[in-house]
Design a protein around this motif. Structure first.
Motif, mmCIF file in Angstrom:
data_model
loop_
_atom_site.group_PDB
_atom_site.id
_atom_site.type_symbol
_atom_site.label_atom_id
_atom_site.label_comp_id
_atom_site.label_asym_id
_atom_site.label_seq_id
_atom_site.Cartn_x
_atom_site.Cartn_y
_atom_site.Cartn_z
ATOM 1 N N GLY A 179 122.962 55.831 79.941
ATOM 2 C CA GLY A 179 123.764 56.583 80.897
ATOM 3 C C GLY A 179 124.983 55.825 81.353
ATOM 4 N N ASP A 180 124.779 54.694 82.056
ATOM 5 C CA ASP A 180 125.912 53.913 82.542
ATOM 6 C C ASP A 180 126.334 52.829 81.558
ATOM 7 N N HIS A 181 125.530 52.603 80.509
ATOM 8 C CA HIS A 181 125.908 51.661 79.460
ATOM 9 C C HIS A 181 125.124 51.982 78.202
ATOM 10 N N VAL A 182 125.593 51.414 77.070
ATOM 11 C CA VAL A 182 125.008 51.723 75.770
ATOM 12 C C VAL A 182 124.690 50.422 75.044
ATOM 13 N N HIS A 183 123.563 50.412 74.328
ATOM 14 C CA HIS A 183 123.210 49.290 73.468
ATOM 15 C C HIS A 183 123.332 49.727 72.010
ATOM 16 N N TYR A 184 123.920 48.844 71.176
ATOM 17 C CA TYR A 184 124.039 49.114 69.746
ATOM 18 C C TYR A 184 123.192 48.099 68.974
ATOM 19 N N TYR A 185 122.528 48.577 67.921
ATOM 20 C CA TYR A 185 121.632 47.711 67.169
ATOM 21 C C TYR A 185 121.840 47.871 65.664
ATOM 22 N N SER B 84 128.023 44.411 69.854
ATOM 23 C CA SER B 84 128.939 44.889 70.892
ATOM 24 C C SER B 84 129.623 46.198 70.520
ATOM 25 N N GLU B 85 129.442 46.655 69.274
ATOM 26 C CA GLU B 85 130.094 47.881 68.835
ATOM 27 C C GLU B 85 129.142 48.722 68.000
ATOM 28 N N GLN B 86 129.482 49.983 67.857
ATOM 29 C CA GLN B 86 128.668 50.909 67.088
ATOM 30 C C GLN B 86 128.540 50.444 65.643
ATOM 31 N N GLN B 87 127.330 50.506 65.108
ATOM 32 C CA GLN B 87 127.048 50.069 63.742
ATOM 33 C C GLN B 87 126.904 51.291 62.832
ATOM 34 N N SER B 88 128.012 51.851 62.436
ATOM 35 C CA SER B 88 128.001 53.087 61.662
ATOM 36 C C SER B 88 127.639 52.832 60.205
ATOM 37 N N ARG B 89 126.746 53.685 59.692
ATOM 38 C CA ARG B 89 126.351 53.631 58.294
ATOM 39 C C ARG B 89 126.290 55.050 57.736
ATOM 40 N N LEU B 90 126.656 55.213 56.470
ATOM 41 C CA LEU B 90 126.586 56.503 55.809
ATOM 42 C C LEU B 90 125.430 56.505 54.820
ATOM 43 N N VAL B 91 124.595 57.536 54.891
ATOM 44 C CA VAL B 91 123.564 57.737 53.885
ATOM 45 C C VAL B 91 124.110 58.741 52.881
ATOM 46 N N LEU B 92 124.075 58.373 51.605
ATOM 47 C CA LEU B 92 124.670 59.178 50.548
ATOM 48 C C LEU B 92 123.624 59.447 49.473
ATOM 49 N N ALA B 93 123.584 60.674 48.982
ATOM 50 C CA ALA B 93 122.595 61.035 47.968
ATOM 51 C C ALA B 93 123.248 61.868 46.874
ATOM 52 N N ASP B 94 122.849 61.592 45.637
ATOM 53 C CA ASP B 94 123.314 62.327 44.470
ATOM 54 C C ASP B 94 122.232 63.331 44.077
ATOM 55 N N GLU B 95 122.549 64.606 44.233
ATOM 56 C CA GLU B 95 121.552 65.646 43.978
ATOM 57 C C GLU B 95 121.072 65.650 42.532
ATOM 58 N N GLU B 96 121.960 65.324 41.591
ATOM 59 C CA GLU B 96 121.602 65.401 40.171
ATOM 60 C C GLU B 96 120.782 64.207 39.709
ATOM 61 N N THR B 97 121.197 62.991 40.067
ATOM 62 C CA THR B 97 120.520 61.782 39.574
ATOM 63 C C THR B 97 119.441 61.272 40.508
ATOM 64 N N GLY B 98 119.468 61.694 41.780
ATOM 65 C CA GLY B 98 118.494 61.208 42.748
ATOM 66 C C GLY B 98 118.854 59.880 43.375
ATOM 67 N N GLU B 99 120.038 59.342 43.046
ATOM 68 C CA GLU B 99 120.470 58.075 43.641
ATOM 69 C C GLU B 99 120.641 58.238 45.149
ATOM 70 N N VAL B 100 120.155 57.247 45.906
ATOM 71 C CA VAL B 100 120.313 57.223 47.360
ATOM 72 C C VAL B 100 120.853 55.856 47.754
#
Length: 404
Positions: free
Chosen positions: A121-127, A55-71
């Motif tokens: 347009g008139d409604h939004v689906h979040y997954y 029923s709500e936006q499923q926000s996620r952050l993708v984070l990456a470390d340039e030096e170690t390559g961790e994602v």
């Protein structure tokens, strides 16, 4: 399951009634109740296999470390952190709202963050769905990525353009892409069941409209010289040009282009070189030289230049929200866009790196702090209050938000 229980209850009730007429009448009422309900074989509206609709936006952050390559992927709802395959030498991180594209030298690794929205347009689906690595595009570092429900277009550092089947990507497969031929070194944006191709024509200042296979090109009347940056909004696709911006829109299958000029002479180094905005918003931001920021109101077709001092990242949530600017000194400042005046300040970090970014949604902003190994969540409607801080065990050099 409830529908089956109700049907069974109705049938048992009818079996106890005397008389065939009463039984038939009761069965008819049961049928009438369930005519509009989905059967076991029907799929409910918005159904997506393997995904949970929310029923709500499923926000996620993708984070990456340039030096170690961790994602890692940070789920902003559950606060869970999901580790993914290491990507050495990450130099860029982009997103199309669901997938993240990690550029590393001569390759680009693709991650499905499992969070997205579908706007009808008139409604939004979040997954929300499983987070997973999809694969790596070898031999190319992607410089532009844009998608619609059918096509993902990737433009590379060597001027090549690749078209991927979006459904195959969503299924977890990195299938062979189709190369878009006859295109210049600009970007490709899927839009309204077509492809918008920039830097086209003999002067490399035209925008072509092609079909999804890359053929049947037509050229828009308005030009866009020295194209730099693009943004998809509810009003259309905006491209940055030497003399302002070009807004490309569609109506009843026809495409039109409208120039939004700066309205004053702007030196090359002060032009908008790339846009940042909340997904779908019609208010765009871009740095202007070393000490100012452009705000483009697409609805009003108007530019505003705000003197901010040196900044490393800018963004805004849109109409009525403040402009957010992160200074080189690590201080976040909110500006009233109409008055151009600073309204709030917040010292977030000792200094901001060149890859620091501000991601914005409808209520919060997120700022990556690589030196302190943190991500700051900011309530920009409450005097830049730090709502949450996410400590990490690696340096989040790069960051994008998905689920939008």
């Amino acid at each position: 399951m409830n529908f089956r229980k109700k049907s069974l209850t109705a049938a048992l009730t009818c079996a106890t009634l005397a008389g065939t007429a009463l039984l038939v009448g009761c069965q008819s009422r049961s049928d009438a109740k369930t005519d509009n309900r989905p059967t076991a074989t029907e799929k409910p509206h918005g159904y997506v296999a393997g995904a949970e609709e929310t029923s709500e936006q499923q926000s996620r952050l993708v984070l990456a470390d340039e030096e170690t390559g961790e994602v890692r992927v940070l789920d902003l709802i559950t606060e869970d952190v999901t580790p993914l395959k290491r990507v050495s030498g990450v130099g860029s991180l982009r997103t199309d709202g669901r997938f993240a594209y990690l550029g590393s030298g001569d390759s680009t690794h693709i991650v499905d963050t499992g969070a997205w929205m579908v706007d009808h347009g008139d409604h939004v689906h979040y997954y929300r769905a499983e987070i997973r690595d999809v694969g790596t595009v070898e031999g190319k570092e992607i410089t532009h990525v844009s998608s619609d429900p059918a096509v993902t277009a990737m433009s590379s550092s060597d001027g090549g353009h690749l078209l991927f089947d979006r459904k195959e990507l969503e299924g977890g497969a990195l299938a062979k892409a189709d190369a878009l031929t006859g295109a210049a070194d600009g970007s490709v944006v899927p839009y309204k069941e077509h492809l918008l191709v920039t830097a086209a024509g003999s002067g490399q200042d035209a925008v072509e409209v092609r079909d999804r296979e890359g053929g049947s090109a037509t050229t828009l009347e308005e030009s866009c010289a020295e194209v730099s940056g693009e943004a998809v909004t509810r009003r259309g696709v905006v491209f940055g040009c030497a003399d302002g911006a070009l807004l490309v829109s569609e109506e009843k299958g026809g495409f039109t282009a409208e120039k939004i000029p700066y309205g004053t002479k702007v030196d090359a180094q002060e032009r908008a070189a790339g846009f940042h905005h909340r997904a779908g918003s019609t208010t765009l931001t871009a740095t202007s030289g070393d000490d100012a920021v452009w705000v483009l109101d697409v609805t009003e077709r108007a530019w505003t230049r705000i003197e901010t001092g040196p900044v490393t990242a800018v963004n805004t949530a849109g109409e009525g929200a403040p402009l957010l600017a992160l200074g080189e000194d690590g201080r976040l400042t909110a500006y009233d866009i109409e008055t151009k005046k600073a309204t709030d300040h917040k010292k977030l970090m000792s200094e901001s790196g060149t890859s620091a970014s501000i991601e914005v949604d409808t209520t919060r902003a997120y700022v990556n702090d690589a030196a302190a190994r943190k991500v700051h969540e900011i309530d920009y409607n409450d005097h830049l209050r730090v709502a949450r801080t996410f400590p990490l065990d690696f340096a989040p050099t790069h960051m994008v938000e998905t689920g939008r």
